[in-house]
Design a protein around this motif. Structure first.
Motif, PDB file in Angstrom:
ATOM      1  N   HIS A  96     -23.711  10.024  29.646  1.00 18.08           N
ATOM      2  CA  HIS A  96     -24.456   8.887  29.125  1.00 18.08           C
ATOM      3  C   HIS A  96     -23.543   8.082  28.190  1.00 18.08           C
ATOM      4  O   HIS A  96     -22.561   8.599  27.673  1.00 18.08           O
ATOM      5  N   PHE A  97     -23.911   6.816  27.973  1.00 18.73           N
ATOM      6  CA  PHE A  97     -23.191   6.065  26.953  1.00 18.73           C
ATOM      7  C   PHE A  97     -24.151   5.151  26.209  1.00 18.73           C
ATOM      8  O   PHE A  97     -25.242   4.816  26.694  1.00 18.73           O
ATOM      9  N   VAL A  98     -23.738   4.769  25.008  1.00 20.70           N
ATOM     10  CA  VAL A  98     -24.505   3.830  24.182  1.00 20.70           C
ATOM     11  C   VAL A  98     -23.574   2.694  23.781  1.00 20.70           C
ATOM     12  O   VAL A  98     -22.371   2.890  23.612  1.00 20.70           O
ATOM     13  N   ALA A  99     -24.147   1.501  23.656  1.00 22.45           N
ATOM     14  CA  ALA A  99     -23.367   0.327  23.268  1.00 22.45           C
ATOM     15  C   ALA A  99     -24.151  -0.446  22.221  1.00 22.45           C
ATOM     16  O   ALA A  99     -25.364  -0.631  22.351  1.00 22.45           O
ATOM     17  N   ILE A 116     -18.843   0.858  21.596  1.00 25.75           N
ATOM     18  CA  ILE A 116     -19.336   1.644  22.720  1.00 25.75           C
ATOM     19  C   ILE A 116     -18.890   3.081  22.535  1.00 25.75           C
ATOM     20  O   ILE A 116     -17.759   3.345  22.104  1.00 25.75           O
ATOM     21  N   ASN A 117     -19.798   4.025  22.799  1.00 26.76           N
ATOM     22  CA  ASN A 117     -19.493   5.458  22.693  1.00 26.76           C
ATOM     23  C   ASN A 117     -20.088   6.186  23.886  1.00 26.76           C
ATOM     24  O   ASN A 117     -21.226   5.904  24.292  1.00 26.76           O
ATOM     25  N   VAL A 118     -19.340   7.137  24.439  1.00 30.01           N
ATOM     26  CA  VAL A 118     -19.836   7.975  25.522  1.00 30.01           C
ATOM     27  C   VAL A 118     -20.266   9.313  24.937  1.00 30.01           C
ATOM     28  O   VAL A 118     -19.724   9.779  23.929  1.00 30.01           O
ATOM     29  N   SER A 119     -21.268   9.931  25.552  1.00 31.26           N
ATOM     30  CA  SER A 119     -21.740  11.229  25.070  1.00 31.26           C
ATOM     31  C   SER A 119     -20.670  12.281  25.279  1.00 31.26           C
ATOM     32  O   SER A 119     -19.837  12.176  26.187  1.00 31.26           O
ATOM     33  N   PRO A 120     -20.651  13.342  24.453  1.00 31.03           N
ATOM     34  CA  PRO A 120     -19.663  14.407  24.635  1.00 31.03           C
ATOM     35  C   PRO A 120     -19.698  15.036  26.023  1.00 31.03           C
ATOM     36  O   PRO A 120     -18.672  15.496  26.521  1.00 31.03           O
ATOM     37  N   CYS A 121     -20.868  15.056  26.675  1.00 28.66           N
ATOM     38  CA  CYS A 121     -20.952  15.621  28.023  1.00 28.66           C
ATOM     39  C   CYS A 121     -20.429  14.651  29.078  1.00 28.66           C
ATOM     40  O   CYS A 121     -20.211  15.043  30.232  1.00 28.66           O
ATOM     41  N   GLY A 122     -20.225  13.377  28.715  1.00 24.85           N
ATOM     42  CA  GLY A 122     -19.673  12.398  29.638  1.00 24.85           C
ATOM     43  C   GLY A 122     -20.672  11.786  30.598  1.00 24.85           C
ATOM     44  O   GLY A 122     -20.282  11.020  31.491  1.00 24.85           O
ATOM     45  N   GLY A 163     -26.342  -8.056  17.153  1.00 28.16           N
ATOM     46  CA  GLY A 163     -27.693  -8.388  16.743  1.00 28.16           C
ATOM     47  C   GLY A 163     -28.607  -7.202  16.549  1.00 28.16           C
ATOM     48  O   GLY A 163     -29.820  -7.304  16.786  1.00 28.16           O
ATOM     49  N   CYS A 164     -28.075  -6.070  16.102  1.00 32.46           N
ATOM     50  CA  CYS A 164     -28.847  -4.862  15.780  1.00 32.46           C
ATOM     51  C   CYS A 164     -29.635  -4.331  16.969  1.00 32.46           C
ATOM     52  O   CYS A 164     -30.760  -3.841  16.830  1.00 32.46           O
ATOM     53  N   ARG A 165     -29.045  -4.412  18.146  1.00 33.02           N
ATOM     54  CA  ARG A 165     -29.654  -3.830  19.336  1.00 33.02           C
ATOM     55  C   ARG A 165     -28.726  -2.759  19.890  1.00 33.02           C
ATOM     56  O   ARG A 165     -27.518  -2.979  20.022  1.00 33.02           O
ATOM     57  N   LEU A 166     -29.306  -1.620  20.213  1.00 33.26           N
ATOM     58  CA  LEU A 166     -28.556  -0.505  20.784  1.00 33.26           C
ATOM     59  C   LEU A 166     -28.987  -0.330  22.231  1.00 33.26           C
ATOM     60  O   LEU A 166     -30.181  -0.169  22.522  1.00 33.26           O
ATOM     61  N   LEU A 167     -28.016  -0.345  23.150  1.00 37.22           N
ATOM     62  CA  LEU A 167     -28.288  -0.109  24.566  1.00 37.22           C
ATOM     63  C   LEU A 167     -27.932   1.322  24.905  1.00 37.22           C
ATOM     64  O   LEU A 167     -26.861   1.814  24.540  1.00 37.22           O
ATOM     65  N   ILE A 168     -28.832   2.013  25.596  1.00 35.75           N
ATOM     66  CA  ILE A 168     -28.639   3.402  26.004  1.00 35.75           C
ATOM     67  C   ILE A 168     -28.683   3.447  27.528  1.00 35.75           C
ATOM     68  O   ILE A 168     -29.668   3.006  28.137  1.00 35.75           O
ATOM     69  N   VAL A 169     -27.621   3.947  28.138  1.00 36.49           N
ATOM     70  CA  VAL A 169     -27.552   4.036  29.597  1.00 36.49           C
ATOM     71  C   VAL A 169     -27.394   5.510  29.977  1.00 36.49           C
ATOM     72  O   VAL A 169     -26.288   6.051  29.967  1.00 36.49           O
ATOM     73  N   PRO A 170     -28.507   6.203  30.291  1.00 37.57           N
ATOM     74  CA  PRO A 170     -28.420   7.614  30.654  1.00 37.57           C
ATOM     75  C   PRO A 170     -27.976   7.805  32.109  1.00 37.57           C
ATOM     76  O   PRO A 170     -28.309   6.994  32.980  1.00 37.57           O
ATOM     77  N   HIS A 171     -27.210   8.854  32.346  1.00 33.34           N
ATOM     78  CA  HIS A 171     -26.745   9.201  33.696  1.00 33.34           C
ATOM     79  C   HIS A 171     -26.219   7.961  34.415  1.00 33.34           C
ATOM     80  O   HIS A 171     -26.631   7.638  35.527  1.00 33.34           O
ATOM     81  N   PHE A 172     -25.276   7.274  33.783  1.00 41.30           N
ATOM     82  CA  PHE A 172     -24.769   6.028  34.342  1.00 41.30           C
ATOM     83  C   PHE A 172     -24.086   6.229  35.688  1.00 41.30           C
ATOM     84  O   PHE A 172     -23.988   5.311  36.499  1.00 41.30           O
ATOM     85  N   GLU A 173     -23.638   7.466  35.955  1.00 42.02           N
ATOM     86  CA  GLU A 173     -22.928   7.710  37.213  1.00 42.02           C
ATOM     87  C   GLU A 173     -23.839   7.581  38.424  1.00 42.02           C
ATOM     88  O   GLU A 173     -23.345   7.407  39.547  1.00 42.02           O
ATOM     89  N   ARG A 227     -17.559  -2.875  30.230  1.00 39.57           N
ATOM     90  CA  ARG A 227     -17.252  -2.374  31.566  1.00 39.57           C
ATOM     91  C   ARG A 227     -16.943  -0.886  31.504  1.00 39.57           C
ATOM     92  O   ARG A 227     -16.381  -0.401  30.515  1.00 39.57           O
ATOM     93  N   VAL A 228     -17.300  -0.209  32.565  1.00 40.70           N
ATOM     94  CA  VAL A 228     -16.968   1.204  32.741  1.00 40.70           C
ATOM     95  C   VAL A 228     -16.039   1.301  33.936  1.00 40.70           C
ATOM     96  O   VAL A 228     -16.381   0.858  35.042  1.00 40.70           O
ATOM     97  N   PHE A 229     -14.850   1.846  33.715  1.00 42.02           N
ATOM     98  CA  PHE A 229     -13.837   1.944  34.753  1.00 42.02           C
ATOM     99  C   PHE A 229     -13.690   3.391  35.215  1.00 42.02           C
ATOM    100  O   PHE A 229     -13.737   4.316  34.398  1.00 42.02           O
TER     101      PHE A 229
END
Length: 604
Positions: A413-416, A405-411, A420-430, A321-323
């Motif tokens: 995008h985030f990756v999770a 889960i990690n957020v990009s330094p610019c705030g 099972g060796c899968r990386l999710l990338i969510v760009p411009h989540f806002e 979740r992103v709060f």
């Protein structure tokens, strides 16, 4: 009319809009252009540095002091010119994708260097050339990045065993057994990133912390062989007690992104303004209802937490979740004032379940046997296959869990990372804030990268950093390999085509008996570090072993196509398939564990 026919001032104006790769080609096309480049080298490459975002300075020559705030010393040396800076930055960019030299090193066992034996956690400050380590047996250490020399430490009689450390902008954090978080600040003559503020009542260091601070300062002087004429503030890598954060209940995780420290309890997230010690916000019920059947998006047992100035990110067993932070919800600027309103239930505007055969519209897979290595690079880049698939109802349900889960330094995008060796990338989540935030919209805005077979390997660690021009660098450790993913600068508008993602693995770090013992991962501009219990060998026999492990990994990349649902474990009770690797993953950090460092800008 050709370029040679244009007036020099017009031609120089045109060149100021061209990228470095184009400039290199143009310079070799004619003798007149080569002469123009030679006579106007500083002007041409200053414009190139501005275009690529290497600098914002308009001066004729680089100002070393200004550039040191952005880049570490290997990028900027005495007498560095604009062309030197451009070449260094291009080398760094190419090295991260396996196209330029890189160097891997691990310090030999040294009984006199307690900072590099039994390492459990690592943090890096490339600008200050410092590496911070926490040990299995207890203790926190600071050593010089280049020489490995021990500069300062707190002993195992003071810092508990298996402690985790956090570090940001000169602040060091670690917790006590009683859950209080100690805050230590780097001691420097001039520290522009650390503004002196008045500590909140109850956040001042206690006598125990102050006493040890004075003792550690004297130890640092002895290590540096500093005479009485040397000021304490001139000692490199020395920290002093700054504050003691006292959470109101037992905590199980913390994360520091200056100036905010977040401490996580089983029921709430507490956000502290670190320099002042003020508690500025409390998010209640971040894990969800705790009912296994009530909400598929309940986090349920948080494993990882991160933060940006506007949001808090949490990932766990069932989902992420992103709060929104309180200032974001109220339309206010970030504040360092004490808590001004009661604790509140978090507003989760984005939620992703850990369960599902597929999580994103575009799925990226490494092609087996496609890895090619640059002669002097430690990385093996892979060709990537991209598959697009619309969201459909899944016939079988695959149950996975989030690892980190990690957020990009610019705030933005985030990756999770899933087990099972899968990386999710969510760009411009806002951008999802302004949507109805349906499952389909989240799916269409998510990229999924497969980094191995869920049948034979599992994910361990995740780190996220950024390079020039908004390029993202994500590193992942699994039980089969260590990866580096290079993400492009994502467009502001919704994705219409799959962005180009580059993936490479480290060639000489593939021992599946040692990778499960990796307990930390740190990434900076030109360095990647983790703890390693083995050695890095070379020679003909070693190369044969690396090639064998590489082929074995390449074969596993096709497991999903070859075995289908047999990659997962069938749960007969609830008719689901679960990600459950056939190998046992037990973290075995030993006293032989040392700092392994990859240098992406080695000396020529």
């Amino acid at each position: 009319m050709t370029l040679d026919d244009l007036p020099p001032d017009v031609l120089l104006q045109i060149l100021s809009y061209l990228r470095l790769s184009t400039l290199a080609c143009l310079c070799a096309t004619s003798s007149s252009l080569h002469t123009l480049f030679s006579e106007n080298q500083d002007l041409i490459y200053r414009h190139a540095a501005l275009l690529h975002g290497f600098t914002h300075m308009e001066s004729a020559l680089p100002d070393k002091g200004t550039l040191y705030k952005k880049y570490s010393p290997p990028n900027v040396k005495e007498g560095t010119k604009w062309i030197d800076l451009c070449k260094a930055r291009l080398r760094v960019r190419d090295a991260w994708v396996g196209g330029a030299p890189s160097k891997i090193s691990i310090a030999p066992p040294d009984p006199g260097n307690r900072a590099n034996s039994g390492v459990r956690d690592i943090r890096v400050d490339e600008q200050r050339r410092l590496v911070l380590t926490a040990l299995v047996s207890g203790g926190v250490n600071v050593m010089d990045m280049d020489s490995g020399k021990l500069l300062w430490y707190l002993g195992e009689d003071y810092v508990r065993p298996y402690v985790n450390i956090e570090y940001s902008e000169g602040f060091l954090i670690f917790d006590r057994l009683e859950d209080d978080c100690e805050v230590w600040r780097i001691l420097e003559p001039h520290s522009p990133d650390i503004e002196p503020t008045k500590l909140a009542s109850g956040s001042a260091p206690d006598d125990k912390q102050i006493t040890r601070s004075l003792e550690a300062l004297q130890i640092a002087r002895d290590l540096a062989d500093a005479g009485p004429e040397v000021e304490d503030s001139n000692l490199r890598g020395c920290f002093v007690a700054c504050a003691l954060i006292r959470p109101p209940e037992r905590t199980k995780a913390h994360r520091l992104v200056y100036p905010t420290l977040i401490t996580l309890s089983p029921d709430a997230a507490y956000l502290w303004h670190l320099p002042s010690g003020h508690l500025v916000e409390v998010l209640q019920g971040v894990e969800g209802s705790g009912n296994e059947t009530q909400d598929e998006y309940d986090i349920n047992h948080i494993r990882s937490v991160d933060q940006s100035p506007r949001h808090v990110f949490a990932a766990g067993k069932k989902g992420l979740r992103v709060f929104a932070r309180m200032a974001e919800m109220d339309g206010l600027e970030r504040t360092s004032s004490p808590l001004s309103r009661p604790a509140h239930l978090p507003h989760a505007f984005l939620a992703i379940s850990s369960s599902g055969r597929r999580h994103g519209r575009w799925s990226y897979r490494l092609k087996g046997q496609s890895g090619t290595q640059h002669d002097d690079s430690e990385l093996v880049p892979y060709e990537i296959a991209v598959e697009e698939k619309e969201l459909t109802k899944e016939e079988t349900r695959v149950v996975d869990k989030f690892r980190a889960i990690n957020v990009s330094p610019c705030g933005s995008h985030f990756v999770a990372l899933l087990f099972g060796c899968r990386l999710l990338i969510v760009p411009h989540f806002e951008r999802l804030l302004h949507q109805s935030n349906s499952k389909e919209e989240v799916y269409n805005n998510t990229l999924e990268v497969h980094l191995g077979s869920p049948m034979s390997s599992t994910s361990l660690h995740l780190a996220y950093d950024e390079g020039d021009e908004g390029v993202g660098r994500v590193s992942v450790v699994t039980t089969h390999a260590v990866f580096v993913l290079t993400l492009p600068q994502f467009p502001d508008e919704p994705l219409k085509h799959p962005p180009k993602i580059r993936v490479a693995r480290f060639r000489r770090v593939m021992d599946s008996s040692l990778l499960p013992a990796v307990s930390c991962l740190a990434v900076s501009d030109t360095r990647l570090l983790f703890n390693w219990s083995g050695s890095i060998v070379s020679g003909q026999h070693a190369e044969e072993g690396f090639r064998f492990l590489g082929k074995k990994f390449d074969q596993s990349l096709n497991d999903i196509e070859r075995f289908g649902d047999r990659c997962f474990q069938r749960n007969i009770l609830n008719s689901t398939w679960e990600v459950e690797p056939t190998i046992s993953v037990v973290n075995r950090v030993t006293m032989m564990s040392r700092v392994l460092m990859v240098n992406l800008l080695p000396s020529s």
